[in-house]
Structures are given as structure tokens and as C-alpha cells.
Motif scaffolding. Sequence first.
Motif, mmCIF file in Angstrom:
data_model
loop_
_atom_site.group_PDB
_atom_site.id
_atom_site.type_symbol
_atom_site.label_atom_id
_atom_site.label_comp_id
_atom_site.label_asym_id
_atom_site.label_seq_id
_atom_site.Cartn_x
_atom_site.Cartn_y
_atom_site.Cartn_z
ATOM 1 N N CYS A 117 0.817 -1.217 0.000
ATOM 2 C CA CYS A 117 0.000 0.000 0.000
ATOM 3 C C CYS A 117 0.844 1.257 0.000
ATOM 4 N N ILE B 39 2.103 -1.092 -5.806
ATOM 5 C CA ILE B 39 0.929 -1.189 -6.674
ATOM 6 C C ILE B 39 0.426 0.216 -6.968
ATOM 7 N N ARG C 181 -2.491 2.744 -8.975
ATOM 8 C CA ARG C 181 -3.904 2.753 -9.370
ATOM 9 C C ARG C 181 -4.223 4.067 -10.059
ATOM 10 N N SER D 135 -7.722 6.057 -11.623
ATOM 11 C CA SER D 135 -9.178 6.010 -11.703
ATOM 12 C C SER D 135 -9.703 7.200 -12.495
ATOM 13 N N ALA E 11 -2.798 -6.888 -14.639
ATOM 14 C CA ALA E 11 -3.545 -5.763 -14.075
ATOM 15 C C ALA E 11 -5.022 -6.106 -13.971
ATOM 16 N N THR F 218 -11.414 2.013 -12.625
ATOM 17 C CA THR F 218 -10.137 2.009 -11.926
ATOM 18 C C THR F 218 -9.234 0.909 -12.450
ATOM 19 N N GLU G 158 -5.687 -1.101 -11.873
ATOM 20 C CA GLU G 158 -4.815 -1.447 -10.748
ATOM 21 C C GLU G 158 -3.767 -2.437 -11.209
ATOM 22 N N ILE H 123 0.634 -0.754 -15.263
ATOM 23 C CA ILE H 123 -0.218 0.418 -15.458
ATOM 24 C C ILE H 123 0.152 1.133 -16.750
ATOM 25 N N GLY I 153 -5.078 0.598 -0.462
ATOM 26 C CA GLY I 153 -4.982 1.324 -1.724
ATOM 27 C C GLY I 153 -6.302 1.487 -2.439
ATOM 28 N N ALA I 154 -7.109 0.420 -2.516
ATOM 29 C CA ALA I 154 -8.381 0.484 -3.237
ATOM 30 C C ALA I 154 -9.349 1.457 -2.571
#
Length: 463
Positions: free
Chosen positions: A48, A75, A77, A79, A125, A139, A141, A147, A399-400
Motif C-alpha cells: 500500500c 501497486i 492505481r 481512476s 492488471a 479504476t 490497478e 499500469i 490502496g483500493a
Amino acid sequence: MSNVTTDIIILTFYRWLDIEEKMASTLTKVPLLRTVAARSYSQALPVCGNPNYDLKSTVISNKLVVAAVENDSSIARVSIIFKAGSRNETSDNLGATHVIRTAAGLSTKNASQFAIIRNVQQVGASITATTDRETIAYTLEGTKAAIEQALPFLTEVATKQVFKPWEVAELSNRLQLDIATRSLQIRTIDLLHNAAFRSGLGNSLFIPKNKIGKISSETLQHYVASTFLAGRCAVVGTGVNHGELTHYAQQLKINDGSSCPAPSPYKGGELRSNKGGDLAFVAFAGEGAPITNTKDALACAVLQRALGVGPHVKWSNHDNGVLSKSIGAGQEGYASTAINVNYSDTGLVGVLVAAPAKSAKSVVQAAYSVLKNGNISDADVNRGKNQLKTQLLVDAECGATAIHDIATQAVLTGNPQTAAQLAAAVDSVTTVDVQSALRKAGQKLTMAAMGNLVDVPYLDELK
């Protein structure tokens, strides 16, 4: 009712849905073994990343908001979120957002469904589409390398939909499954919104049964064209560079425009749906605070924790909240939690209870009394503030959850704040603020009830 059954009811109840009551469709997911293998190679930081991050946000020329967090996460992300949730639906296109969420990953202008899934999976991903009453978010990830390779497919999925009629027609079975698998908890909250707002924010997260198969490709294209606008959009990233994310956002071809959703004032009311069974689910709520008013929104969030959001000790049946104390330890087989949702122009704050059908009256009466005549002490407020700060900071390490929270703030307020900033602001909330939020909610209550309502009184029968 047996203790085993009671435990199952309570455990299920507290897992029903998060604070924003969102629904998601996942296009692809990284297999568990691949995830574990990737994580095992780097021990410098947790996946995270660093929760004490700096958040940078800008508004580019077409009024699109860009917000990025470089938190050294393994990781990353990204969005793309639009202010296009179900509150924007009309009587002609009810259920459009449910179909759009389910259609994530279908063929787009430049890529087939097979190409999107294969290429995103190939780099390990995932792309997830999430909707709630205010927003639709897409989103991406994965690792930073993944990415970079998969971003073109996020662009396709989020901004270049074509909704081919034969592909949309094939979604009917999935929509029917979503409808059939809704829990009574979720349906009660849906009913609560319908009673409180009627239209707009009262629109369901789910397509009506009689609309399945009747939302055409043209309807979906028109909905996207009128709501997926640059002025109603934010591009948010965690674990990515702000400058690079801004450059990416500038390349997106999104129609200009910044129209606002129609106001959805709180009206209040009562709706009941007798479905039978062994349990009664009952929700009470009053008007809360909009997300744009940080002080009042935080006061409502503290009130939610002061009332009680369920046990904080594993396998425990009760918490130390005002609601649990009001219902009393003598009641068996019930579960309770406070609810709080903040929208761009209003909100809801209240309670949700589940109780055995034949003995629900006393639980319902106690829950009603807490909102109508309850009192919040300094000790309750201090406990609520501590729990809220903990939850904000814990969410920042997920993270999410973190990107969803930042993205929602970015698109609804234009000025996202970090979890640390919000946690610091919680300290300024006073007992007077929380008591004012409770009094405001109690002035005009909304009631929604579902399940076996044989022992559930009507709203005008409660005192």
C-alpha cells in the motif's frame, strides 16, 4: 433462535455494504498466486506504500480535476471518475447506470472485448467499474509497469464506449443475477433512499425488473454523452507521478461541459415491503450533511460512530455505542449499525437494525427513540472521534479504498484532502456539533422496512 443462527445473522449484517453503498463489476482480477509472488520480491515498503503521503491536485483547462498521490507503493492505481451516478437517471432511462457498470469491458471504439481482457490480464492488471448514486468510476490497478502498458485500455473502457446492441442484449442474465442476489440489508437501504428523496438520489442502484432488456444502445450512448463530461470528471492516481497523470488526462478526449445534476432535496416518508422470512430489517434516517460542508460532514461521521457501527471485538454481538445500549443487552438475535452517507448537496444519517420478526417491535422502538429523543455525551463523542480517526487512517493504508475516497472528493468537491488532513479536522468537532447533527436528523425521520413486518410498527405509531 439458536446462537449459531444469531452469529450468522450478525456476521452477515456487518459485512453487507460499505459507507458509500457502492456496487462494482470487475473486468479482470489478478490471480491470487501471481499477487503473492509479486509481493514477495519487495520488502522495502508495504504494497500500500507510505500512508503519510502528499496529495497534489490541479484543474486543467477543460475543468477536469487531476489528483495524484506518489506514496511509493508497489501497486499503482489510476481512476477515471464521472459525476454520473444513478441520481441522474430519469423515468425514461431508469437502470442505465446499472447497465453501464455491467457493460464495462465490452467492445469499444478501437478495441474488442477479447483484446481488452487479454491485454489487461497479460500484464497482470485489473480494471474495475464502480457505481453509486453520485458517480461512475473506472479504476486500473497493477504494478507501475503494468499500469503503463494497460492505460490505453482504461481510456477505451472509460471514454470510448459504443454499446453494440448485440453485446448489450447479452447482459440481461447478469442483470437478473444482480437483482436476484441483493441482500435484504441492501434492499432496505435502497428503499430508505427512495422514501427520503423519491427521485434523484432516491433512484435505485439497480435496474427495475421491468426495464431489463429494454435499455437500448442508443439510450446508453445518450446517457454517456450527457453526463460523461470533462467538467464532471476527475482523473486520480495513487503511486503515480502528478505531472505524468496530468499529461495523460490532457490527452483524454472527453466532451466539454460541466452541467450539474438536478437538486434532490430531502423530503422524508415511509416505505414498507413485506417479504416474509424470519427477520425484519428496519432503517431510520434524517437529513445529514453534504460532502462539500466538511465540518458538518465530519460531525455526522462522528455521530455515526457515537451511535455505534457494530462490534469492534471479533465474535462479539454488541458494541459500546448509544444505539446498542438503548436496545439493551436483554434483546437476543438482533444486529444494529448507524449509517451515514454524504452526497454533493445533502446526506442521510440514521440507523439500520435487524431483528427476529416476532419480537422486532421493541428493537425498532429503541432505534427510533435514539434518533428522535437521544442524547450524545462527551464520552460518546470522544469515542466516536477516536474510532473515526482510526478508520480514516486505516482506509488510507488500503490502496483500493484510498483511491475511491480521493476520487469521490475530487469529482464532487474539486478539492480532495488526505486522510491525515481529515483526521486532524476531526479534532475540531465538538459535542455541540454532534448534538446539532442528531437534532437535525431527528426533526423529520424517514423509515424503510423490509422482510417479515408482522411486529414492525408504522412510523406514525412510534413515540
